[in-house]
Design an enzyme around this catalytic site. Structure first.
Site, PDB file in Angstrom:
ATOM      1  N   ASP A 228      38.942 -11.852  29.410  1.00  0.00           N
ATOM      2  CA  ASP A 228      39.797 -13.001  29.710  1.00  0.00           C
ATOM      3  C   ASP A 228      38.874 -14.163  30.077  1.00  0.00           C
ATOM      4  O   ASP A 228      37.647 -14.018  30.086  1.00  0.00           O
ATOM      5  CB  ASP A 228      40.770 -12.686  30.850  1.00  0.00           C
ATOM      6  CG  ASP A 228      42.085 -13.459  30.716  1.00  0.00           C
ATOM      7  OD1 ASP A 228      42.038 -14.656  30.350  1.00  0.00           O
ATOM      8  OD2 ASP A 228      43.150 -12.880  30.985  1.00  0.00           O
ATOM      9  N   GLY A 254      35.542 -15.095  28.439  1.00  0.00           N
ATOM     10  CA  GLY A 254      35.547 -15.876  27.204  1.00  0.00           C
ATOM     11  C   GLY A 254      36.965 -16.224  26.792  1.00  0.00           C
ATOM     12  O   GLY A 254      37.941 -15.824  27.428  1.00  0.00           O
ATOM     13  N   PHE A 256      39.880 -16.095  23.750  1.00  0.00           N
ATOM     14  CA  PHE A 256      40.240 -15.397  22.507  1.00  0.00           C
ATOM     15  C   PHE A 256      40.447 -16.361  21.338  1.00  0.00           C
ATOM     16  O   PHE A 256      40.645 -15.933  20.202  1.00  0.00           O
ATOM     17  CB  PHE A 256      41.442 -14.474  22.686  1.00  0.00           C
ATOM     18  CG  PHE A 256      42.620 -15.032  23.438  1.00  0.00           C
ATOM     19  CD1 PHE A 256      43.218 -16.232  23.088  1.00  0.00           C
ATOM     20  CD2 PHE A 256      43.162 -14.331  24.509  1.00  0.00           C
ATOM     21  CE1 PHE A 256      44.320 -16.723  23.771  1.00  0.00           C
ATOM     22  CE2 PHE A 256      44.262 -14.817  25.213  1.00  0.00           C
ATOM     23  CZ  PHE A 256      44.843 -16.019  24.831  1.00  0.00           C
ATOM     24  N   HIS A 274      53.214 -13.673  22.397  1.00  0.00           N
ATOM     25  CA  HIS A 274      54.467 -14.431  22.517  1.00  0.00           C
ATOM     26  C   HIS A 274      54.273 -15.790  23.163  1.00  0.00           C
ATOM     27  O   HIS A 274      55.175 -16.628  23.127  1.00  0.00           O
ATOM     28  CB  HIS A 274      55.529 -13.606  23.258  1.00  0.00           C
ATOM     29  CG  HIS A 274      55.405 -13.623  24.754  1.00  0.00           C
ATOM     30  ND1 HIS A 274      56.477 -13.388  25.591  1.00  0.00           N
ATOM     31  CD2 HIS A 274      54.340 -13.826  25.584  1.00  0.00           C
ATOM     32  CE1 HIS A 274      56.078 -13.461  26.850  1.00  0.00           C
ATOM     33  NE2 HIS A 274      54.793 -13.721  26.869  1.00  0.00           N
TER      34      HIS A 274
END
Length: 364
Positions: A228, A254, A256, A274
């Site tokens: 994360d 980091g 994504f 979502h």
């Protein structure tokens, strides 16, 4: 007993019960005149706000050890006795509290999760959904329906996660609610899927590691990667150590949107996809496709919208996403198309006893 160790009822039994509930609900709706149905729906916000106030003053904890009068409760929590009585009387119609012949209130059949110390607590979720800031976002649902854009961005002039970072008070409420959600869905997820088949499990967007810790406890021979943003994973080490899995887990900071750790056997994402519209979701999934082992799995833990008119939490959560963020809840076919656009193929959707499912995918 920790949430992850609780015995879950069979998913098939839960689906049958929900089907029966839906049938009874439809039957009741057919018997009630349409104007009355609409009146009950429009005043549903009253119930939500009453729950929020009860949660704010933690009234459920006050009566957890036995019945008390409204005067006794009011003295304990610092509220007006008459107003407290009227609040509890209304919530008793929903089985949150019960009133006895002596005018004393106790927890009702649905009241225990309102306690902050209940193992099944949803208090932090209620405190977020009932928060004045959150109410203001929903009060502008018409803007979101008209434009397709988040009401939050119109009101705050910035996207959701930036607003949470800048508004410390609501950000704290929001983060506690997300932690509560994670705890609530972990046990159903663990009961529905065998994670011990994977040598290395990467939790992408895994926060402080509560979910990954639970997965590694279920899979004692597996190793984990918690991924994360740097400021987020900075608080993860204590969580992993408390769970006794820190020696099997690597923490990586980091984004994504730039890439994810390579060569894991399973990439888990809980309530991540979502949050984003299709193009950004595709970008995340392509990074995972490029990083994963050829025989690996992608496991999206999301609420999958079912077909038809049956009640399902995902249909309302989808409106929450419309108001607050740029994402959406998706149907199985929408997930199939989204995954295919990233070079992945949906292999199955695994239901759980909760409103969430596990969308499993692999290399196309």
């Amino acid at each position: 007993m920790p949430d992850s160790e609780r015995r879950m009822p069979p998913a098939r039994l839960v689906r049958v019960v929900n089907s029966v509930r839906g049938t009874l609900q439809k039957a009741a709706q057919r018997m009630v005149p349409a104007p009355v149905t609409l009146l009950e729906l429009i005043t549903g916000g009253w119930t939500a706000q009453a729950l929020y106030v009860a949660a704010k003053f933690d009234i459920a904890s006050v009566v957890a050890d036995g019945p008390r009068t409204a005067e006794e409760i009011a003295e304990r929590v610092g509220t007006n006795p008459d107003a407290t009585y009227r609040l509890l009387r209304a919530l008793a119609t929903h089985r949150i509290f019960t009133e006895d012949a002596q005018g004393r209130f106790a927890l009702g059949p649905a009241g225990d999760p309102l306690r902050k110390d209940s193992p099944d607590t949803v208090r932090d979720l209620i405190l977020m959904f009932g928060h004045p800031v959150h109410w203001e976002h929903w009060a502008n649902l018409d803007y979101s329906v008209e434009t397709g854009k988040p009401a939050l961005e119109k009101l705050r002039g910035m996207p959701l996660f930036e607003f949470i970072e800048n508004n410390k008070e609501f950000g704290t409420v929001f983060n506690r609610a997300m932690t509560s959600t994670s705890k609530m869905v972990t046990a159903p997820l663990l009961a529905a899927y065998d994670f011990s088949q994977f040598g290395v499990i990467a939790d992408v967007g895994g926060g402080h590691g509560q979910l990954l810790a639970a997965l590694l406890k279920q899979a004692p021979n597996s190793r984990g990667i918690l991924f994360d943003l740097e400021p987020v994973v900075a608080g993860a080490d204590a969580v992993l150590r408390e769970a006794g899995v820190a020696d099997r887990c690597t923490i990586v900071g980091g984004s994504f949107f730039e890439g994810v750790p390579k060569n894991a056997d399973a990439y888990v994402m809980k309530n991540i996809i979502h949050d984003w519209e299709d193009e950004k979701a595709k970008q995340i999934l392509k990074h995972i496709r490029d990083a994963m082992n050829p025989a690996g799995k992608v496991l999206l833990m999301e609420s999958v919208v079912p077909k038809g008119n049956a009640p399902h939490f995902s249909k309302w959560l989808d409106l929450e996403m419309l108001v607050q963020a740029t994402g959406k809840e998706r149907t199985e076919e929408q997930y199939r198309a989204l995954l295919a656009s990233a070079g992945l193929q949906l292999t199955r959707v695994v239901p759980t006893v909760g409103p969430g499912s596990i969308v499993e995918a692999e290399w196309a």
